[in-house]
Design an enzyme around this catalytic site. Structure first.
Site, mmCIF file in Angstrom:
data_model
loop_
_atom_site.group_PDB
_atom_site.id
_atom_site.type_symbol
_atom_site.label_atom_id
_atom_site.label_comp_id
_atom_site.label_asym_id
_atom_site.label_seq_id
_atom_site.Cartn_x
_atom_site.Cartn_y
_atom_site.Cartn_z
ATOM 1 N N GLN A 91 0.849 -1.200 0.000
ATOM 2 C CA GLN A 91 0.000 0.000 0.000
ATOM 3 C C GLN A 91 0.881 1.245 0.000
ATOM 4 O O GLN A 91 0.390 2.357 -0.070
ATOM 5 C CB GLN A 91 -0.877 0.011 1.258
ATOM 6 C CG GLN A 91 -1.823 -1.158 1.349
ATOM 7 C CD GLN A 91 -2.443 -1.253 2.744
ATOM 8 O OE1 GLN A 91 -3.496 -0.694 3.011
ATOM 9 N NE2 GLN A 91 -1.780 -1.946 3.641
ATOM 10 N N ASN A 92 2.196 1.030 0.114
ATOM 11 C CA ASN A 92 3.106 2.165 0.260
ATOM 12 C C ASN A 92 3.454 2.774 -1.090
ATOM 13 O O ASN A 92 3.614 2.059 -2.078
ATOM 14 C CB ASN A 92 4.391 1.727 0.976
ATOM 15 C CG ASN A 92 4.097 1.182 2.360
ATOM 16 O OD1 ASN A 92 3.019 1.444 2.893
ATOM 17 N ND2 ASN A 92 5.021 0.430 2.926
ATOM 18 N N HIS A 109 -1.569 1.319 -4.225
ATOM 19 C CA HIS A 109 -1.950 2.724 -3.998
ATOM 20 C C HIS A 109 -1.074 3.686 -4.798
ATOM 21 O O HIS A 109 -1.034 4.880 -4.497
ATOM 22 C CB HIS A 109 -1.886 3.066 -2.504
ATOM 23 C CG HIS A 109 -2.990 2.422 -1.705
ATOM 24 N ND1 HIS A 109 -3.028 2.402 -0.331
ATOM 25 C CD2 HIS A 109 -4.121 1.772 -2.115
ATOM 26 C CE1 HIS A 109 -4.116 1.768 0.086
ATOM 27 N NE2 HIS A 109 -4.788 1.368 -0.978
ATOM 28 N N CYS A 136 3.258 15.961 -19.295
ATOM 29 C CA CYS A 136 3.416 14.708 -20.038
ATOM 30 C C CYS A 136 4.052 14.972 -21.400
ATOM 31 O O CYS A 136 4.114 16.123 -21.855
ATOM 32 C CB CYS A 136 2.067 14.033 -20.209
ATOM 33 S SG CYS A 136 0.986 14.838 -21.404
ATOM 34 N N GLY A 176 2.775 -4.641 9.036
ATOM 35 C CA GLY A 176 2.778 -3.203 9.311
ATOM 36 C C GLY A 176 1.632 -2.440 8.689
ATOM 37 O O GLY A 176 1.842 -1.363 8.139
HETATM 38 P P1 OAD Z 1 -1.324 2.973 9.124
HETATM 39 O O1 OAD Z 1 -0.609 4.196 9.555
HETATM 40 O O2 OAD Z 1 -2.805 2.985 9.146
HETATM 41 O O3 OAD Z 1 -0.862 1.720 10.001
HETATM 42 C C1 OAD Z 1 0.490 1.424 10.216
HETATM 43 C C2 OAD Z 1 0.554 0.140 11.023
HETATM 44 O O4 OAD Z 1 1.926 -0.214 11.155
HETATM 45 C C3 OAD Z 1 -0.013 0.254 12.431
HETATM 46 O O5 OAD Z 1 -0.882 -0.859 12.658
HETATM 47 C C4 OAD Z 1 1.220 0.175 13.343
HETATM 48 O O6 OAD Z 1 0.938 -0.502 14.567
HETATM 49 C C5 OAD Z 1 2.164 -0.654 12.485
HETATM 50 N N1 OAD Z 1 3.600 -0.432 12.751
HETATM 51 C C6 OAD Z 1 4.230 0.740 13.026
HETATM 52 N N2 OAD Z 1 5.552 0.555 13.141
HETATM 53 C C7 OAD Z 1 5.783 -0.763 12.932
HETATM 54 C C8 OAD Z 1 6.957 -1.573 12.909
HETATM 55 N N3 OAD Z 1 8.168 -1.069 13.119
HETATM 56 N N4 OAD Z 1 6.816 -2.898 12.662
HETATM 57 C C9 OAD Z 1 5.570 -3.444 12.450
HETATM 58 N N5 OAD Z 1 4.445 -2.727 12.463
HETATM 59 C C10 OAD Z 1 4.527 -1.404 12.692
HETATM 60 O O7 OAD Z 1 -0.763 2.621 7.658
HETATM 61 P P2 OAD Z 1 -1.396 1.664 6.543
HETATM 62 O O8 OAD Z 1 -2.108 0.516 7.175
HETATM 63 O O9 OAD Z 1 -0.320 1.364 5.578
HETATM 64 O O10 OAD Z 1 -3.760 5.093 1.702
HETATM 65 O O11 OAD Z 1 -2.452 2.620 5.879
HETATM 66 C C11 OAD Z 1 -3.217 2.146 4.792
HETATM 67 C C12 OAD Z 1 -3.537 3.266 3.856
HETATM 68 O O12 OAD Z 1 -4.124 4.362 4.578
HETATM 69 C C13 OAD Z 1 -2.315 3.919 3.209
HETATM 70 O O13 OAD Z 1 -1.849 3.217 2.084
HETATM 71 C C14 OAD Z 1 -2.845 5.263 2.806
HETATM 72 C C15 OAD Z 1 -3.569 5.605 4.094
HETATM 73 O O14 OAD Z 1 -4.600 6.511 3.993
HETATM 74 C C16 OAD Z 1 -3.953 6.076 0.823
HETATM 75 O O15 OAD Z 1 -3.392 7.152 0.909
HETATM 76 C C17 OAD Z 1 -4.917 5.716 -0.270
#
Ligand code: OAD
Length: 239
Positions: A91-92, A109, A136, A176
């Site tokens: 998702q990154n 994403h 472009c 993560g």
């Molecule tokens: P979040 O910020 O929602 O969640 C990050 C997760 O990583 C949390 O559950 C933390 O507990 C965990 N975490 C943090 N540090 C860690 C580490 N060192 N090791 C393991 N886990 C760790 O981020 P995403 O779930 O990626 O979308 O968010 C999903 C989407 O929401 C993103 O792609 C973005 C955002 O809005 C868009 O922009 C479309």
């Protein structure tokens, strides 16, 4: 042991490389309004604000201190050495998986290092920050490139291939990610339905309503290398 693996990564895997997550107390969505910087309507309303947001993230990503960590490197090893199929979905929008050596990464994403033509949807590597000069070469007159990122309300990239891989996988690992944004949050359900083992790796404890069969609590940089070694040694990861 396993033959078809799907891995999903989220902002937590890049946290130890120095990139902020979204939903932590100091996360990006605490400091910025999602409607303003991550929706098509926000971009229409104020493109300069949106460009400033992504330009500041681009310059952060280009900082030489931001490097892949042991979790990215372990996944690159898995994609190289595993003798079955691995689909690495992230998702990154950073390129830390690629910097670690993963050759095929599914950026559902989008990717911040690319801009997209709003007419043809062709993508271009970003050589300048987003602005007047990022245009472009596929249209006449040239069109201003928009960030090649998926905003709220837009459909993530390449979903049919991901659904197909989930329907056939025997192991699904989410690393993560908070599991709050769909469709990625629903992948565990699809993998369970396919009869796969499902494992979540997160620095936080798992919530009581989680659909994952197994959970490893700890830093991605510590847990992912252990799990990858187990997979490559043909051992089950959940037990
Ligand atoms: P979040 O910020 O929602 O969640 C990050 C997760 O990583 C949390 O559950 C933390 O507990 C965990 N975490 C943090 N540090 C860690 C580490 N060192 N090791 C393991 N886990 C760790 O981020 P995403 O779930 O990626 O979308 O968010 C999903 C989407 O929401 C993103 O792609 C973005 C955002 O809005 C868009 O922009 C479309």
């Amino acid at each position: 042991m396993y033959q078809r693996i799907v891995i999903l990564t989220g902002a937590g895997i890049s946290a130890e490389s120095g990139l902020q997550t979204f939903r932590a107390a100091d996360g990006l969505w605490e400091q910025h309004n999602i409607e303003d910087v991550a929706t098509p309507e926000g971009y229409q309303r104020d493109p300069l604000l949106v460009e400033r947001f992504y330009n500041s993230r681009l310059s952060q990503f280009s900082d030489h201190s931001i490097k892949p960590n042991l979790a990215h490197l372990a996944l690159a090893k898995l994609t190289r050495e595993f003798d079955g199929q691995v689909l690495l979905v992230t998702q990154n929008i950073d390129d830390l998986h690629e910097q670690a050596g993963s050759t095929w990464v599914h950026h559902m994403h989008g990717e911040l290092h690319k801009g997209r033509c709003p007419i043809t949807q062709q993508t271009f590597a970003m050589t300048h920050p987003f602005g007047e000069h990022s245009v472009c070469t596929c249209c006449l007159p040239a069109q201003k490139l928009r960030p090649h990122v998926v905003w709220f309300g837009e459909i993530p990239i390449g979903m049919p291939a991901i659904h197909q891989a989930l329907a056939q996988c025997d192991l699904f690992i989410a690393i993560g990610t908070s599991g709050t944004v769909y469709p990625a949050a629903g992948f565990v359900d699809e993998a369970n339905f396919a009869g796969a083992q499902t494992l979540s790796i997160n620095i936080d404890a798992i919530s009581s309503d989680s659909l994952f069969q197994y959970h490893l609590k700890g830093k991605a940089s510590e847990m992912v290398p252990l799990v990858v070694d187990k997979i490559l040694a043909h051992q089950r990861v959940g037990e």
